[in-house]
Design an enzyme around this catalytic site. Sequence first.
Site, PDB file in Angstrom:
ATOM      1  CG  HIS A 144      -9.212 -44.037  11.491  1.00  0.00           C
ATOM      2  ND1 HIS A 144      -8.687 -42.880  12.017  1.00  0.00           N
ATOM      3  CD2 HIS A 144     -10.345 -44.269  12.192  1.00  0.00           C
ATOM      4  CE1 HIS A 144      -9.467 -42.452  13.001  1.00  0.00           C
ATOM      5  NE2 HIS A 144     -10.483 -43.276  13.121  1.00  0.00           N
ATOM      6  CG  ASP A 150      -6.197 -40.808  10.786  1.00  0.00           C
ATOM      7  OD1 ASP A 150      -6.768 -41.081   9.710  1.00  0.00           O
ATOM      8  OD2 ASP A 150      -6.409 -41.429  11.838  1.00  0.00           O
ATOM      9  CB  SER A 210     -12.710 -40.884  13.938  1.00  0.00           C
ATOM     10  OG  SER A 210     -11.743 -41.429  14.773  1.00  0.00           O
TER      11      SER A 210
HETATM   12  N1  ARG Z   1      -7.497 -44.884  17.785  1.00  0.00           N
HETATM   13  C1  ARG Z   1      -8.171 -44.160  16.760  1.00  0.00           C
HETATM   14  C2  ARG Z   1      -9.662 -44.494  16.765  1.00  0.00           C
HETATM   15  O1  ARG Z   1     -10.144 -45.013  17.713  1.00  0.00           O
HETATM   16  C3  ARG Z   1      -7.530 -44.372  15.433  1.00  0.00           C
HETATM   17  C4  ARG Z   1      -7.739 -45.722  14.836  1.00  0.00           C
HETATM   18  C5  ARG Z   1      -7.151 -45.890  13.481  1.00  0.00           C
HETATM   19  N2  ARG Z   1      -5.715 -46.005  13.498  1.00  0.00           N
HETATM   20  C6  ARG Z   1      -5.047 -47.186  13.661  1.00  0.00           C
HETATM   21  N3  ARG Z   1      -3.757 -47.184  13.689  1.00  0.00           N
HETATM   22  N4  ARG Z   1      -5.694 -48.329  13.751  1.00  0.00           N
HETATM   23  O2  ARG Z   1     -10.340 -44.712  15.820  1.00  0.00           O
HETATM   24  N1  GLU Z   2     -10.234 -42.841  16.589  1.00  0.00           N
HETATM   25  C1  GLU Z   2     -11.527 -42.712  17.154  1.00  0.00           C
HETATM   26  C2  GLU Z   2     -12.668 -42.904  16.145  1.00  0.00           C
HETATM   27  O1  GLU Z   2     -12.606 -43.682  15.251  1.00  0.00           O
HETATM   28  C3  GLU Z   2     -11.644 -41.371  17.770  1.00  0.00           C
HETATM   29  C4  GLU Z   2     -10.765 -41.321  18.898  1.00  0.00           C
HETATM   30  C5  GLU Z   2     -11.451 -41.616  20.182  1.00  0.00           C
HETATM   31  O2  GLU Z   2     -11.990 -42.708  20.417  1.00  0.00           O
HETATM   32  O3  GLU Z   2     -11.427 -40.674  20.959  1.00  0.00           O
HETATM   33  O4  GLU Z   2     -13.727 -42.378  16.271  1.00  0.00           O
END
Ligand code: ARG
Ligand code: GLU
Length: 729
Positions: A86, A222, A651
């Site tokens: 991502h 990921d 991330s």
């Molecule tokens: N929650 C994670 C972050 O904050 C992963 C985001 C990407 N994945 C998704 N399914 N949108 O970035």
């Molecule tokens: N998915 C998050 C990012 O893009 C990291 C996960 C979080 O927020 O802890 O940085």
Amino acid sequence: MKRFVFSFVFGLLLISFTARADEGMWLPQLLNKLNENRMKSLGMKISAEDIYSINRGSLKDAVVSFGGFCTGEIISTKGLILTNHHCGFDQIQNHSSLQHNYIRDGFWAMNHAQELPNSGLFVTFIIRIDDVTTQVMNGVTKGMKESDRQALVDKNMAEVRKNAARMEGQDVFIRGFFEANQYYMFTTETYRDIRLVGAPPSSIGNFGKDTDNWVWPRHTGDFTLFRIYASKENKPAEYSKDNIPFTPKRALNVSLSGVEAGDFTMVFGFPGRTNQYLHSDVVKDIVEMSDPVKIMIRDKAMAVLDGFMRKDEMIKIQYASKYARISNAWKKWQGEVLGLTRTNGVAKKQAYEQTFQQRVNENAAWKTEYGNLLNDLSKTFAQLQPLSLARDYYTEIVSKIELYTISMQLNSLVSAFDKDGAAGYTKRLTTVVPMLEDFYKEYNAMVDQKVFEAMMPVYMEQNTAWQAPAVREAWTKANAEAGKMSPEIYNTWLNRGDEVMAFLKQSSDSVLKVLRADATIVFFKAMQSHYQSVVQTPINPVQAQMNALQRQYMQAQLEVMTDKTFYPDANSTMRVTYGQVNGYQPRNGVQYDYYTTLDGVMEKYVPGDYEFDVPEKLRQLYATKDYGPYGMNGTMPVCFIASNHTTGGNSGSPALDAYGNLIGLNFDRVWEGTMSDIYYDASICRNIMVDARYILFIIDKYAGAKHLVDEMNIVYPKKQATKKKKKKY
Ligand code: ARG
Ligand code: GLU
């Protein structure tokens, strides 16, 4: 002998007492002072100097800020970088078309020549970090007026930056910590030729999509691979086909030993923003107003986008990245509200404030200086709250309307001309043109018009002062029906990117004349300038006052709450966080394990599904259990969790073992613990990582890109540790 047994048992007791999860995002250069002992007691086998050193290569030299919004790490001596799928998604998307759909099918360069350049993408190394608090605060006194203080701090910072010793090609920047009570200077080096090397298909890299996002148990691979290219002298250079793979100071070893419950882990990276030291009134507002309003607005925008994306493959490619961004925060806020509610976050803040106030009241000097702080914070926030709510409404609404963004970009040319004349116009044009060029590639006017129609009722339904009179007029004229209002605004040449880009090549005179008169631009500008005058302008002084109080409150907490160890809020600077691999109890009667396997991927598999499809090749590998050296007792590990305190920006951060070897790749947090940006609860806050073994398995067995695994230095620390032990006895 007895004494030995006694101290051994006592030692064990001590360990189990102290072996709880640790909150905090720590500055790497202070680990030796603040954290090293604690980290060792949790199992770390290396020293703070191995993690951060300015005298010799250390782990920090293998960790980069990836594009300024994620983290990446070097995993080979040829500059191979690992980060999240991502995080590299924009690049994967940019290289995708209906013919080469890398989002759907993945991408693997089989040699250097096939690696794909990405204009605008960069990675930044941290060369060193220095405390410059004394220099920056030089001349700052307690009773100083806020504006004078800020002016002096800015002047001092400019001076420090100017005088900073640095090598050619290096940059420096200074950031405030603990609400601007401390300042650190970062010396950095930035590489700008970053090429895409490999990406799994979304059905692996984003398996489970939005349903599984922010949720444990998780089964997402990921990850994406990039490579840094440098000049022949191994220095930063703009893209050139003559550039060569970068030779890093340090590359991480990759461990195939795997993880077990209780193992020490640390996560190294660039966390973006946390708010650990807010007043309870602010937290209450987040739970009751701010988060719910933002969630409600995004609900509406997402429903429109989702409707189009499910029907049209081209729109899906165009809007995939935008949609993911909108839904990511939308879902996180829901988890945050839930977590703060369930853990009584507000009540706990209030109890903490009570203790603080009590201690302050018992000390005459503190009482004079800090006695009214909490009260003042509460009063100032009461002033700020309605304005900040209006800001939430406005920014959430207009940031979803893409024609608004186009209009404002074009209008910025007018503003630049009015402010700085022809020179201002020309300068502004150099940022507007590439911005719009990119923007139009992912713009669909039909989709946007429907988003507009979903947003306008939200804008109007709040009968508040911040609605622009011109918009209200148009709304009334359209009988309060957005569908009747939109055709006039969307029947515009601004929807046609080619036309706009050609138009911008004309002389500034004709461009400005057209822009000033354009009805759509005039409409959105009315919206914007009204907001500016009734919200943005009045909010600034109140926000400044709030910031000043927060700074004093932070200083007071550091002084008064001495039984607590403080760490500065995340601010996109390099941090280390550590903890242990462990499951958790999401709710009464339920225990979550600390790892998942490919069996779980297959359990979730729904053929042809938008979120839970599994590529055929992966199903085959599962059926034949062809896991190579990456499997463990006939299963294939996929993800695991630990108690590292992370946030957005982490991330792509490396998860390291006790020796500093890579064991996983951070990419998310668990649903019950997303409130950790505001309030960390060790019992339920966990970060989610892809297991390094799964990453290598996908690269080697799934993609057939074993040459990439061969670049890495693979280690088996657990085998080595048992061997060593055996030798001893
Ligand atoms: N929650 C994670 C972050 O904050 C992963 C985001 C990407 N994945 C998704 N399914 N949108 O970035
Ligand atoms: N998915 C998050 C990012 O893009 C990291 C996960 C979080 O927020 O802890 O940085």
